[in-house]
Every structure is written in structure tokens, then in C-alpha cells.
Design an enzyme around this catalytic site. Structure first.
Site, PDB file in Angstrom:
ATOM      1  N   ASP A  14       0.875  -1.152   0.000  1.00  0.00           N
ATOM      2  CA  ASP A  14       0.000   0.000   0.000  1.00  0.00           C
ATOM      3  C   ASP A  14       0.928   1.222   0.000  1.00  0.00           C
ATOM      4  O   ASP A  14       2.108   1.109   0.366  1.00  0.00           O
ATOM      5  CB  ASP A  14      -0.873  -0.035   1.270  1.00  0.00           C
ATOM      6  CG  ASP A  14      -1.668   1.225   1.425  1.00  0.00           C
ATOM      7  OD1 ASP A  14      -2.375   1.603   0.482  1.00  0.00           O
ATOM      8  OD2 ASP A  14      -1.567   1.870   2.494  1.00  0.00           O
ATOM      9  N   ASP A  16      -0.179   5.101   0.739  1.00  0.00           N
ATOM     10  CA  ASP A  16      -0.478   6.121   1.753  1.00  0.00           C
ATOM     11  C   ASP A  16      -0.396   5.513   3.157  1.00  0.00           C
ATOM     12  O   ASP A  16      -1.175   4.610   3.489  1.00  0.00           O
ATOM     13  CB  ASP A  16      -1.903   6.677   1.550  1.00  0.00           C
ATOM     14  CG  ASP A  16      -2.080   7.378   0.205  1.00  0.00           C
ATOM     15  OD1 ASP A  16      -1.168   8.124  -0.191  1.00  0.00           O
ATOM     16  OD2 ASP A  16      -3.134   7.182  -0.431  1.00  0.00           O
ATOM     17  N   GLY A  51      -7.522   3.370   2.995  1.00  0.00           N
ATOM     18  CA  GLY A  51      -7.704   2.312   1.997  1.00  0.00           C
ATOM     19  C   GLY A  51      -8.977   2.430   1.180  1.00  0.00           C
ATOM     20  O   GLY A  51      -9.166   1.712   0.213  1.00  0.00           O
ATOM     21  N   ARG A  54     -11.901   7.615  -2.906  1.00  0.00           N
ATOM     22  CA  ARG A  54     -12.233   9.020  -2.622  1.00  0.00           C
ATOM     23  C   ARG A  54     -13.733   9.219  -2.410  1.00  0.00           C
ATOM     24  O   ARG A  54     -14.159   9.859  -1.443  1.00  0.00           O
ATOM     25  CB  ARG A  54     -11.738   9.885  -3.788  1.00  0.00           C
ATOM     26  CG  ARG A  54     -11.670  11.360  -3.449  1.00  0.00           C
ATOM     27  CD  ARG A  54     -11.154  12.148  -4.654  1.00  0.00           C
ATOM     28  NE  ARG A  54      -9.907  11.612  -5.164  1.00  0.00           N
ATOM     29  CZ  ARG A  54      -9.418  11.850  -6.383  1.00  0.00           C
ATOM     30  NH1 ARG A  54     -10.060  12.644  -7.212  1.00  0.00           N
ATOM     31  NH2 ARG A  54      -8.275  11.307  -6.766  1.00  0.00           N
ATOM     32  N   SER A 121      -5.386   4.797  -4.431  1.00  0.00           N
ATOM     33  CA  SER A 121      -5.276   6.219  -4.802  1.00  0.00           C
ATOM     34  C   SER A 121      -5.097   6.436  -6.297  1.00  0.00           C
ATOM     35  O   SER A 121      -4.329   5.729  -6.951  1.00  0.00           O
ATOM     36  CB  SER A 121      -4.092   6.850  -4.074  1.00  0.00           C
ATOM     37  OG  SER A 121      -3.912   8.175  -4.525  1.00  0.00           O
ATOM     38  N   ASN A 123      -3.836   9.195  -7.146  1.00  0.00           N
ATOM     39  CA  ASN A 123      -2.662  10.078  -7.121  1.00  0.00           C
ATOM     40  C   ASN A 123      -1.360   9.301  -6.918  1.00  0.00           C
ATOM     41  O   ASN A 123      -0.304   9.911  -6.709  1.00  0.00           O
ATOM     42  CB  ASN A 123      -2.797  11.102  -5.984  1.00  0.00           C
ATOM     43  CG  ASN A 123      -3.915  12.109  -6.236  1.00  0.00           C
ATOM     44  OD1 ASN A 123      -3.872  12.851  -7.215  1.00  0.00           O
ATOM     45  ND2 ASN A 123      -4.936  12.124  -5.384  1.00  0.00           N
ATOM     46  N   ASP A 175      -1.428  -0.449   6.090  1.00  0.00           N
ATOM     47  CA  ASP A 175      -1.684   0.279   7.337  1.00  0.00           C
ATOM     48  C   ASP A 175      -3.188   0.373   7.610  1.00  0.00           C
ATOM     49  O   ASP A 175      -3.589   0.949   8.615  1.00  0.00           O
ATOM     50  CB  ASP A 175      -1.098   1.700   7.292  1.00  0.00           C
ATOM     51  CG  ASP A 175      -1.857   2.601   6.347  1.00  0.00           C
ATOM     52  OD1 ASP A 175      -2.199   2.158   5.231  1.00  0.00           O
ATOM     53  OD2 ASP A 175      -2.151   3.748   6.725  1.00  0.00           O
TER      54      ASP A 175
HETATM   55  C1  BG6 Z   1      -5.943   5.365  -0.203  1.00  0.00           C
HETATM   56  C2  BG6 Z   1      -6.105   6.144   1.076  1.00  0.00           C
HETATM   57  O1  BG6 Z   1      -4.610   5.004  -0.377  1.00  0.00           O
HETATM   58  O2  BG6 Z   1      -6.367   6.152  -1.319  1.00  0.00           O
HETATM   59  C3  BG6 Z   1      -7.538   6.625   1.206  1.00  0.00           C
HETATM   60  O3  BG6 Z   1      -5.778   5.321   2.172  1.00  0.00           O
HETATM   61  C4  BG6 Z   1      -7.911   7.452  -0.022  1.00  0.00           C
HETATM   62  O4  BG6 Z   1      -7.658   7.402   2.381  1.00  0.00           O
HETATM   63  C5  BG6 Z   1      -7.715   6.602  -1.269  1.00  0.00           C
HETATM   64  O5  BG6 Z   1      -9.274   7.884   0.065  1.00  0.00           O
HETATM   65  C6  BG6 Z   1      -8.035   7.354  -2.547  1.00  0.00           C
HETATM   66  O6  BG6 Z   1      -7.063   8.351  -2.745  1.00  0.00           O
HETATM   67  P1  BG6 Z   1      -7.101   9.480  -3.851  1.00  0.00           P
HETATM   68  O7  BG6 Z   1      -5.688  10.020  -3.846  1.00  0.00           O
HETATM   69  O8  BG6 Z   1      -7.459   8.816  -5.157  1.00  0.00           O
HETATM   70  O9  BG6 Z   1      -8.127  10.476  -3.437  1.00  0.00           O
HETATM   71 MG    MG Z   2      -2.747   3.170   3.513  1.00  0.00          MG
END
Ligand code: BG6
Ligand code: MG
Length: 220
Positions: A14, A16, A51, A54, A121, A123, A175
Site C-alpha cells: 500500500d 499512503d 484504503g 475518494r 489512490s 494520485n 496500514d
Molecule cells: C488510499 C487512502 O490510499 O487512497 C484513502 O488510504 C484514499 O484514504 C484513497 O481515500 C483514494 O485516494 P485518492 O488520492 O485517489 O483520493
Molecule cells: Mg494506507
């Protein structure tokens, strides 16, 4: 360099909260949005967003809202939070990759293990660029490639497929409780980092520190 002599051929990380502390920035982004909307939000609620995608995160944030929001309003809010979050990500540099992560990741890679990212994510690639890990991982499975977020195993199954490994050959590092559950649902063993992931009885290993992975993989 000692070769990997453990039970695993691949590791799926993972991002974040595992590789870097962008979980703090997610919190700050959601907190700013929630304050603007007059919705109560705190660190405990934030744990439930780990995890989770969004839009699913936004639904959790809005559980405390006093008004109902239209789909268009929700989409605007998710975009706004992402803008706030990306402002924070834009300030990250390779110094935001903690030294223990960097050293351990290099040793794991040198041992011959295949390494992938398994993150919900959208991002993820931007973050990897910011912290100087662009091109480091063999494969990336992220929120742009999946339709179901953790605790569904899709993101990890996609990573294993990209690595050309079976789930049983891979260890997932998480995490998030939802991430540990996703790993178990996909037939993966998991290493849990931090209190949220470790609160799940489904975790195979509990990491006291990130570098414990070296021992689990038989490298030290
Ligand atoms: C996960 C985070 O890695 O990504 C979540 O733990 C988050 O909290 C999810 O909502 C989506 O992320 P993003 O960057 O696409 O908004
Ligand atoms: Mg995480």
C-alpha cells in the site's frame, strides 16, 4: 547482498501510510473540506477512510452532515478535497521518503523480490514521482485501474497479475484494516503496520518497524 530465502516471491505495498505519510495530508484535505461545510470530522473518523476510495471516503465524511447533498455537489466536494490534497502533495520532495523505507525497499529489491504498489489512490504515480520513487517498483496497481476499492481484493489481485505471481506467493503490506481484509479476501498473507491494520485479526504479521520485512523475507 543476501538473497531472499523466505516464502514470498513478491511484495505488494500500500502507498499512503506505508511508504510515506500522505495519510496525514488526506486527513488535512478532508478536515479543510469538512470545516468549510460545517461537518464534524476528527482523526478517529479519518481512520475509517484508510484504503477506501475518494467517493466512498466522502460518504463517510458526510455521515455527520445535517443536509443532504446532490450527486453534483458530492462530485464538486470530492474534487475540492483532491485539490487541497494535491496542494500538499506538490510540496513533497524525496526528503519525504523516510530513510528506513528507502533503505529497506532497496535491500528488498536487491534480494531479487518483485515489488509492486497496490493503492486505492488515483494520485499514486504523482506521489511516487514527488518522493523520488518514479520507476522504482516493478508494477503499479492503483485507483485508476480498479472499480472496487478495499476491502475488495481487486487492487491486490491486479498487482499480483501484473507481477505474474499467484496471491499465495505475495505478501501485502498495509496500514489499513480494510487493506488487511482485502488481502485476506484475495488469498494473500499480509503484514500490518500501525494500529488500524493491526486491529484486524486477519493480519499474518504485525510489523513493529518497516524494516521487520527484511526478517520476514529471510534477508537478515
Ligand atoms: C488510499 C487512502 O490510499 O487512497 C484513502 O488510504 C484514499 O484514504 C484513497 O481515500 C483514494 O485516494 P485518492 O488520492 O485517489 O483520493
Ligand atoms: Mg494506507
Amino acid at each position: 547482498m543476501r538473497k531472499n530465502s523466505g516464502a514470498f516471491s513478491g511484495l505488494i505495498f500500500d502507498l499512503d501510510g506505508v511508504i510515506c505519510f500522505t495519510d496525514r495530508y488526506h486527513y488535512q484535505g478532508w478536515k479543510r473540506l469538512a470545516d468549510e461545510e460545517g461537518v464534524y470530522f476528527d482523526e478517529t473518523i479519518n481512520h475509517r477512510l484508510r484504503g477506501v476510495s475518494r467517493m466512498a471516503s466522502l460518504e463517510i465524511v458526510l455521515e455527520r452532515a445535517e443536509k443532504a447533498y446532490s450527486q453534483a455537489e458530492k462530485e464538486e466536494m470530492a474534487e475540492r478535497k483532491n485539490r487541497y490534497y494535491r496542494e500538499l502533495l506538490g510540496e513533497m520532495t524525496p526528503a519525504d521518503l523516510p530513510a528506513d523505507r528507502k533503505e529497506t525497499l532497496i535491500r528488498l529489491k536487491e534480494s531479487g523480490l518483485k515489488l509492486a504498489i497496490g493503492s486505492s489512490s488515483k494520485n499514486a504515480k504523482f506521489i511516487l514521482e514527488r518522493i523520488g520513487l518514479d520507476g522504482f517498483f516493478d508494477e503499479i496497481s492503483d485507483g485508476t485501474m480498479i472499480s472496487r476499492s478495499k476491502p475488495d481484493p481487486e487492487v491486490f489481485l491486479t498487482a499480483a497479475k501484473l507481477l505474474q505471481l499467484e496471491p499465495a506467493q505475495c505478501l501485502v503490506i498495509e496500514d489499513a484494516k480494510a487493506g488487511v481484509e482485502a488481502a485476506a479476501a484475495g488469498g494473500f498473507q499480509s503484514a500490518a503496520l500501525g494500529p488500524d491494520a493491526q486491529s484486524s485479526s486477519l493480519a499474518t504479521f504485525k510489523l513493529e518497524s518497516f524494516s521487520d520485512l527484511l526478517q520476514i523475507c529471510g534477508i537478515v
